[in-house]
Motif scaffolding. Structure first.
Motif, PDB file in Angstrom:
ATOM      1  N   UNK A  56       0.830  -1.215   0.000  1.00 25.57           N
ATOM      2  CA  UNK A  56       0.000   0.000   0.000  1.00 25.57           C
ATOM      3  C   UNK A  56       0.863   1.264   0.000  1.00 25.57           C
ATOM      4  N   UNK A  57       2.035   1.191   0.617  1.00 24.19           N
ATOM      5  CA  UNK A  57       2.919   2.343   0.731  1.00 24.19           C
ATOM      6  C   UNK A  57       3.863   2.537  -0.448  1.00 24.19           C
ATOM      7  N   UNK A  58       3.831   1.637  -1.409  1.00 23.17           N
ATOM      8  CA  UNK A  58       4.715   1.707  -2.583  1.00 23.17           C
ATOM      9  C   UNK A  58       3.935   2.334  -3.734  1.00 23.17           C
ATOM     10  N   UNK A  59       4.596   3.136  -4.575  1.00 20.55           N
ATOM     11  CA  UNK A  59       3.881   3.760  -5.699  1.00 20.55           C
ATOM     12  C   UNK A  59       3.109   2.741  -6.542  1.00 20.55           C
ATOM     13  N   UNK A  60       2.005   3.210  -7.120  1.00 22.17           N
ATOM     14  CA  UNK A  60       1.140   2.365  -7.949  1.00 22.17           C
ATOM     15  C   UNK A  60       1.843   1.876  -9.209  1.00 22.17           C
ATOM     16  N   UNK A  61       3.022   2.388  -9.493  1.00 23.93           N
ATOM     17  CA  UNK A  61       3.794   1.964 -10.664  1.00 23.93           C
ATOM     18  C   UNK A  61       4.552   0.663 -10.423  1.00 23.93           C
TER      19      UNK A  61
END
Length: 133
Positions: A56-61
């Protein structure tokens, strides 16, 4: 020991990783990870929620690509690449998973930064057939 085959376990891991890391479908991902999931990775908080909170804390990329996958009994090892997470280089990982009752019950990993063509002393890519562009 479960009553699944190594091929079924490999398919389970690939679908679970795609669901969580690429699709980021946390509700669907819950069916793949045990509520009692044991995490041995030094950089991920304990349990299923520790893993889900990390993603959840990592970019959507974020993108996960699976490569070589091996299975024996209730264990699966998958060699893959994590990219697009905001770091300076992609990570190449060997993830080791134990399957119990048809879900991912336990996890270990070995992770390293992906070397570029100029940084690779062997001249061979760490993942796949070629170096990333």
């Amino acid at each position: 020991m479960t009553n699944t085959t190594p091929e079924q376990n490999k398919a389970l891991v690939l679908e679970a990783f795609d669901t969580l890391f690429n699709k980021r479908d946390y509700v669907a991902a819950e069916r793949f990870w045990s509520a009692d999931y044991v995490q041995h990775s030094a950089h991920i908080a304990p349990g299923r929620e520790g893993l889900f909170d990390l993603i959840r804390g990592i970019p959507a990329t974020l993108k996960y690509e699976a490569g070589l996958i091996l299975a024996e009994r209730d264990y699966v090892i998958v060699h893959g690449r994590f990219s697009g997470f905001g770091g300076p280089v992609s990570w190449i990982a060997a993830d080791i998973l134990r399957i119990e009752d048809g879900v991912l019950a336990e996890h270990w990993d070995v992770i390293q930064d992906e070397a570029s063509r100029t940084d690779s002393k062997s001249g061979a890519p760490m993942f796949g057939e070629s170096f990333p562009a």
